[in-house]
Design an enzyme around this catalytic site. Structure first.
Site, PDB file in Angstrom:
ATOM      1  N   SER A   1      54.388  37.966  -0.431  1.00 35.47           N
ATOM      2  CA  SER A   1      53.878  36.991  -1.406  1.00 35.47           C
ATOM      3  C   SER A   1      53.187  37.689  -2.562  1.00 35.47           C
ATOM      4  O   SER A   1      53.178  37.193  -3.682  1.00 35.47           O
ATOM      5  CB  SER A   1      52.872  36.048  -0.739  1.00 35.47           C
ATOM      6  OG  SER A   1      53.492  34.996  -0.074  1.00 35.47           O
TER       7      SER A   1
ATOM      8  N   HIS B   1      46.263  30.821  -2.390  1.00 34.22           N
ATOM      9  CA  HIS B   1      47.498  31.597  -2.476  1.00 34.22           C
ATOM     10  C   HIS B   1      48.146  31.478  -3.857  1.00 34.22           C
ATOM     11  O   HIS B   1      48.549  32.482  -4.467  1.00 34.22           O
ATOM     12  CB  HIS B   1      48.458  31.109  -1.388  1.00 34.22           C
ATOM     13  CG  HIS B   1      49.637  31.978  -1.148  1.00 34.22           C
ATOM     14  ND1 HIS B   1      50.787  31.913  -1.911  1.00 34.22           N
ATOM     15  CD2 HIS B   1      49.881  32.925  -0.202  1.00 34.22           C
ATOM     16  CE1 HIS B   1      51.678  32.773  -1.439  1.00 34.22           C
ATOM     17  NE2 HIS B   1      51.156  33.404  -0.414  1.00 34.22           N
TER      18      HIS B   1
ATOM     19  N   ASP C   1      54.017  27.349  -5.847  1.00 31.88           N
ATOM     20  CA  ASP C   1      53.101  27.840  -4.825  1.00 31.88           C
ATOM     21  C   ASP C   1      52.143  26.719  -4.423  1.00 31.88           C
ATOM     22  O   ASP C   1      52.545  25.555  -4.374  1.00 31.88           O
ATOM     23  CB  ASP C   1      52.353  29.075  -5.357  1.00 31.88           C
ATOM     24  CG  ASP C   1      52.028  30.084  -4.270  1.00 31.88           C
ATOM     25  OD1 ASP C   1      51.256  29.743  -3.361  1.00 31.88           O
ATOM     26  OD2 ASP C   1      52.544  31.215  -4.325  1.00 31.88           O
TER      27      ASP C   1
END
Length: 766
Positions: free
Chosen positions: A546, A218, A143
């Site tokens: 996600s 994220h 990520d």
């Protein structure tokens, strides 16, 4: 004159050289590894020699960015098109491909999923056993990196790092190896593909510093969702307050930063997967993806095949391109493809119009409210589409100042629209869905008083704003509400089938929580991720596949801990066959995209049920050789198949007549020109000895379904039994223009092993 002519020629040569150099870009080169001459000590030296042979002594040396040894056979290099073409001519090269850009598919979930710590989860064991077993499981997250100081990565009470672990915590800018611990046991970054691209002519954004540190948020969010430690009093500015924890809070984490501000490059992703496999991860979690492509051109699929062979469970997000049909990413059958659904938690906000019309939306706005006095309401009446969408620079401050603005959802980020309204002098925003998003409501931490409403409510408000001579609105905010019904609901943004790479494999596999998910956050960026958002928060609420992907990654880690001898396909089967397809009102799952009932092209096998998955009774297991037979049933060359499975001796002497013959836990029946489709499946008993199962079949009136035998008896644990199912498109029924659905369920008093079935008559059904 002669000197001038020489100077002109010199300039032309220099210009040509400059153009050649600027034309360089990253290519991924697929090699026949078994062709390595014995004169080279290793593959890296061979690759370097191959590159050197392309360069004359006067040219700038080509850059060997990565050598891949596990996830892929080959290397990534900076080449110009002529050099790439020269490599393609080599007999030792399978293919040379331009580096692809992938994108990120951007608490209460443990309770919602039944993972309370108040009772035993694992048949024959208690929660403590599972917690201790989880200490040996490592989840690798590819990520945007990690914010290691987050309390979600606290290692209190965790034993020493497993001896099998070969990874490390890399040193980088603003990142010391000392920040890793017994929870966060590895952190690496891979940026050569990104840096090569960012120096090119088509990407002008400044390069980021090379470090595993997460400047985006994220990666921290997804990592903590999968395996974050328990953190009391967690919230986003007061919203969703409570104890936050990941799905597998006692598992280990290793993060691999492969995504940067411009996206995630395939060369970096491959390098991250390659390293994670060598480091010794047990689960790989990738909340990113691109479009559909043949498996031999799919970077993630190729890397995931190597991981699967080594017993690593790979979980990937399905994509955020719903409700459009055939919009899936990561569809390889050896990957768990995860869609998104809602939680039973909401963040209501309310709007009252001047005509007394009241409605409810959602919002995470936490600042000073509007008070209790209505203000003017503005909606651009269709004359300026960019203004309808509240795109940057589209709003007239004289018209907007001091008013609430209705903005159509779409094109730009939801929170960015609010920033545009605020810059133009607006005091509030109503974000109104269009047909594309239907009734789906996604909450955001806006910079000004703002809420989101569904399409139907939005249409009423748009009509009021256009027709009333003096429209007004008042916005108020209601905090956090639990036990929302119905839930779960399939998110409108969640990508849908059918699977366009292999229509005979039903995708997505299942859904998990992916809407308004609270998890840890990077302190380098505000909760809206906008540059103008200077707020700092330890947790943030985000939505996307996600967010659903790491839920499944974490649950997969729990299954790995409980059943260390299970293959990745057995874990996948357990998750799929125990998933549920009814919401908390005991109604079939609904779809936020259209407001009606969902179907397996949207939710796959259903919503994950971790408790039942820990004890599924039966599993559909798939060996590597069966995956090879599956690949051989596709219209691929032997070299393409070798590229995926990385073996030189594949002959395809064994292959399926139909790709749907793979022992998959779901069915996708494509009739085409056939009236009869017959598949054989094999079930493995992972429940008690002397277990008996009976079959129950459901299906549409247009298809006849028969299963033989109708009863399976397993005398011992690990015993395998096969069955054959025949699907017949009935005579007199016109070829259907839409997909139909059914199910095959093997059940007894203890276990229900259910497989969805999708029927289509042509390749793309809408």
């Amino acid at each position: 004159m002669a000197s001038m002519a020489f100077f002109v020629v010199f300039l032309l040569i220099l210009q040509c050289f400059s153009l050649s150099f600027s034309a360089k870009q990253t290519y991924i080169v697929h090699m026949k590894n078994h062709d390595k001459p014995s004169s080279f000590a290793n593959h890296h030296d061979w690759y370097a020699s191959s590159l050197q042979s392309l360069s004359s002594s006067s040219s700038i040396p080509d850059t060997l960015l990565y050598t891949y040894t596990t996830a892929y056979n080959g290397f990534a290099a900076s080449l110009d098109p002529a050099q790439a073409e020269a490599l393609r001519q080599s007999d030792s090269v399978i293919g040379v491909y331009e580096d692809n850009l992938y994108t990120l598919h951007t608490t209460r979930t443990p309770e919602f999923m039944g993972l309370n710590t108040d009772f035993g989860l694992w048949e024959g064991h208690n929660t403590l056993d599972l917690d201790q077993a989880s200490h040996d499981v490592v989840i690798g997250v590819l990520d945007t990196g990690v914010w290691p100081e987050s309390k979600s990565f606290d290692d209190s009470g965790m034993p020493e790092v497993p001896k099998k672990w070969s990874g490390e915590c890399e040193s980088g800018t603003d990142f010391s190896p000392k920040v890793c611990n017994r929870k966060l046991i590895g952190a690496r970054s891979f940026s050569k593909g990104y840096h090569m691209a960012s120096g090119g002519s088509y990407l002008n954004k400044p390069r980021e510093v090379v470090s595993p540190r997460d400047g985006d948020g994220h990666g921290t969010h997804t990592s903590s969702t999968a395996a974050g430690s328990q953190v009391a009093n967690a919230s986003l500015l007061g919203y969703a307050s409570g104890t936050a924890r990941g799905m597998a809070p006692h598992a280990r984490l290793a993060t691999y930063k492969v995504c940067w501000k411009t996206g995630c490059f395939g060369s970096d992703i491959l390098a991250g997967m390659d390293r994670a496999i060598l480091d010794g991860v047990d689960v790989l979690s990738l909340s990113l993806g691109g479009g559909s492509a043949p498996y031999y051109r799919d970077t993630i699929a190729i890397g995931a095949f190597s991981a699967m062979e080594k017993g690593i469970f790979v979980s990937c997000s399905a994509g955020n391109s719903g409700p459009t049909k055939a919009s899936l990413a990561n569809v390889a059958p050896w990957i768990m493809t995860v869609g998104a659904g809602t939680l039973d938690r909401d963040f209501p906000a309310y709007v009252v119009l001047g005509n007394k019309y009241k409605s409810t939306g959602v919002s995470l706005y936490s600042g000073k409210g509007m008070g209790n006095k209505p203000v003017g309401l503005v909606y651009y009446k269709g004359s300026n589409n960019s203004a309808n969408l509240c795109l940057p620079g589209s709003l007239n401050p004289e018209l907007v100042r001091g008013k609430v603005v209705i903005c159509d959802r779409g094109i730009s980020a939801r929170v960015e629209k609010g920033a545009v309204v605020r810059e133009a002098g607006g005091v509030g925003m109503i974000l109104a869905n269009t047909a594309a998003s239907g009734e789906e409501l996604v909450a955001d931490s806006h910079l000004l008083p703002a809420l989101a409403v569904g399409r139907k409510v939005g249409d009423s408000m748009r009509e009021y704003a256009k027709s009333d001579a003096n429209p007004t609105a008042l916005l108020t905010f209601g905090g956090t509400v639990l036990n929302v019904k119905p839930s779960p609901v399939v998110a409108a943004f969640s990508s849908r089938g059918p699977n366009m790479v292999t229509p005979q494999i039903l995708k997505p596999d299942l859904i998990g929580p992916g809407v308004n998910i609270l998890a840890a956050w990077s302190e380098a960026i505000g909760p809206t991720e906008l540059e103008k958002d200077n707020r700092k928060t330890h947790f943030n609420i985000m939505s996307g596949t996600s967010m659903s992907c790491p839920h499944i990654s974490g649950v997969g880690a729990l299954l790995k801990a409980a059943h260390p001898d299970w293959s990745p396909s057995a874990i996948k089967s357990a998750l799929m066959t125990t998933a549920y397809t009814v919401d908390n009102t005991n109604s079939p799952l609904k779809d936020a995209g259209g407001g009606g009932f969902s179907n397996p092209l949207a939710h796959g096998s259903g919503h994950v049920d971790p408790q039942k998955a820990l004890s599924p009774g039966l599993v559909y297991d798939i060996s590597t050789e069966e995956y090879v037979a599956f690949l051989c049933s596709l219209d691929y060359t032997i070299e393409h198949i070798q590229a995926i499975i990385k073996r030189p001796n594949v002959t395809c002497s064994v292959k399926f007549k139909d790709p749907g013959e793979l022992n998959y836990p779901s069915f996708s029946v494509l009739f085409g020109n056939k009236r009869v489709v017959r598949y054989t499946r094999e079930l493995t008993n992972v429940g008690p000895a002397r277990s008996m199962y009976n079959v129950t079949v459901t299906g549409p009136s247009s298809v006849g379904i028969s299963v033989r035998p109708r009863q399976l008896t397993f005398r011992s644990v690990g015993e395998k039994k096969g069955y054959t199912v025949t699907f017949v498109a009935k005579k007199g029924v016109k070829q259907m223009r839409r997909s139909e659905f059914g199910s095959i369920l093997w059940g007894n008093a203890q276990h229900q092993v259910k497989s969805p079935v999708a029927f289509s008559w042509t390749v793309l059904m809408r």
